[in-house]
Design a protein around this motif. Structure first.
Motif, PDB file in Angstrom:
ATOM      1  N   HIS A 247       0.837  -1.206   0.000  1.00  0.00           N
ATOM      2  CA  HIS A 247       0.000   0.000   0.000  1.00  0.00           C
ATOM      3  C   HIS A 247       0.873   1.258   0.000  1.00  0.00           C
ATOM      4  N   GLU A 248       1.903   1.294   0.852  1.00  0.00           N
ATOM      5  CA  GLU A 248       2.765   2.473   0.929  1.00  0.00           C
ATOM      6  C   GLU A 248       3.532   2.696  -0.377  1.00  0.00           C
ATOM      7  N   VAL A 249       3.995   1.617  -1.004  1.00  0.00           N
ATOM      8  CA  VAL A 249       4.713   1.757  -2.267  1.00  0.00           C
ATOM      9  C   VAL A 249       3.764   2.251  -3.349  1.00  0.00           C
ATOM     10  N   TRP A 250       2.546   1.736  -3.386  1.00  0.00           N
ATOM     11  CA  TRP A 250       1.565   2.204  -4.369  1.00  0.00           C
ATOM     12  C   TRP A 250       1.288   3.693  -4.161  1.00  0.00           C
ATOM     13  N   GLN A 251       1.113   4.114  -2.912  1.00  0.00           N
ATOM     14  CA  GLN A 251       0.887   5.528  -2.611  1.00  0.00           C
ATOM     15  C   GLN A 251       2.090   6.372  -3.039  1.00  0.00           C
ATOM     16  N   ARG A 252       3.284   5.833  -2.880  1.00  0.00           N
ATOM     17  CA  ARG A 252       4.498   6.525  -3.295  1.00  0.00           C
ATOM     18  C   ARG A 252       4.469   6.759  -4.809  1.00  0.00           C
ATOM     19  N   LEU A 253       4.137   5.722  -5.583  1.00  0.00           N
ATOM     20  CA  LEU A 253       4.074   5.869  -7.039  1.00  0.00           C
ATOM     21  C   LEU A 253       3.046   6.923  -7.451  1.00  0.00           C
ATOM     22  N   LEU A 254       1.901   6.915  -6.801  1.00  0.00           N
ATOM     23  CA  LEU A 254       0.880   7.918  -7.108  1.00  0.00           C
ATOM     24  C   LEU A 254       1.360   9.319  -6.741  1.00  0.00           C
ATOM     25  N   ARG A 255       2.066   9.425  -5.630  1.00  0.00           N
ATOM     26  CA  ARG A 255       2.611  10.724  -5.196  1.00  0.00           C
ATOM     27  C   ARG A 255       3.613  11.251  -6.218  1.00  0.00           C
ATOM     28  N   TYR A 256       4.430  10.356  -6.784  1.00  0.00           N
ATOM     29  CA  TYR A 256       5.403  10.787  -7.787  1.00  0.00           C
ATOM     30  C   TYR A 256       4.699  11.481  -8.949  1.00  0.00           C
ATOM     31  N   GLY A 257       3.663  10.878  -9.477  1.00  0.00           N
ATOM     32  CA  GLY A 257       2.929  11.491 -10.585  1.00  0.00           C
ATOM     33  C   GLY A 257       2.279  12.801 -10.188  1.00  0.00           C
ATOM     34  N   GLY A 258       1.754  12.849  -8.987  1.00  0.00           N
ATOM     35  CA  GLY A 258       1.100  14.062  -8.507  1.00  0.00           C
ATOM     36  C   GLY A 258       2.045  15.228  -8.331  1.00  0.00           C
ATOM     37  N   MET A 259       3.268  14.947  -7.888  1.00  0.00           N
ATOM     38  CA  MET A 259       4.239  16.036  -7.713  1.00  0.00           C
ATOM     39  C   MET A 259       4.524  16.728  -9.035  1.00  0.00           C
TER      40      MET A 259
END
Length: 184
Positions: free
Chosen positions: A51-63
């Motif tokens: 879950h944390e890694v998936w959230q990290r990937l989504l955060r990368y795109g959002g930044m």
């Protein structure tokens, strides 16, 4: 599932690496990275969950969409293999004293990529891009003082230790690097 990278993320190419936007297909490589004890030892101190890694990937795109900078997936130019991640972020960390709006650089490579100068090669490309593309006077990075490999790399990249801060109850060293003016 459509996993096309956003067109706002520039691809950076070096002698041995391609730094590109993350895609859904990078989840397995990112999960391997963020669950490896050699990687997480100095970054959070524990393996990340799926879950944390998936959230990290989504955060990368959002930044990238919101800030105009972010993280890249580091891949091997020869075979496209995922090697790690590097870039710039504004994570609004609960750091005392806070970083403010200074972009925070960071890097993490799979252990198989350690010791070959790939972190330096990737971060030089990131910082060259930042010096050209961002109108910011400096960037920073935070490093566990025991992490001598990252401290050494920070020095090679032109970062200088400025102070110690507290992050989650732990002391970290905060390094800063002045922007290098680009010659047209």
């Amino acid at each position: 599932m459509n996993s096309a990278p956003p067109n706002i993320v520039p691809t950076l190419v070096t002698e041995r690496l391609a730094l590109r936007a993350h895609t859904v297909e990078d989840f397995a490589g990112s999960l391997a990275l963020w669950t490896d004890p050699g990687v997480t030892r100095f970054i959070g101190g524990r393996a990340s969950t799926e879950h944390e890694v998936w959230q990290r990937l989504l955060r990368y795109g959002g930044m990238w969409g919101m800030l105009g900078f972010g993280y890249w997936a580091i891949t091997d130019r020869a075979d496209g293999r995922f090697l790690g991640e590097a870039g710039l972020a504004d994570l609004k960390r609960e750091l005392l004293p806070p970083l403010g709006d200074v972009p925070e650089s960071g890097w993490a490579l799979l252990p198989a990529a350690h010791g070959r100068g790939l972190g330096s090669e990737a971060m030089r490309a990131v910082l060259d891009w930042a010096d050209r593309a961002l109108d910011r006077p400096e960037t920073c990075c935070i490093i566990d003082p025991v992490n001598t490999a990252s401290t050494g790399l920070a020095g090679k990249l032109g970062y200088q230790a400025r102070h110690t801060a507290r992050l989650g109850g732990n002391a970290v060293t905060v390094f800063y690097r002045r922007r290098t003016p680009q010659v047209p």
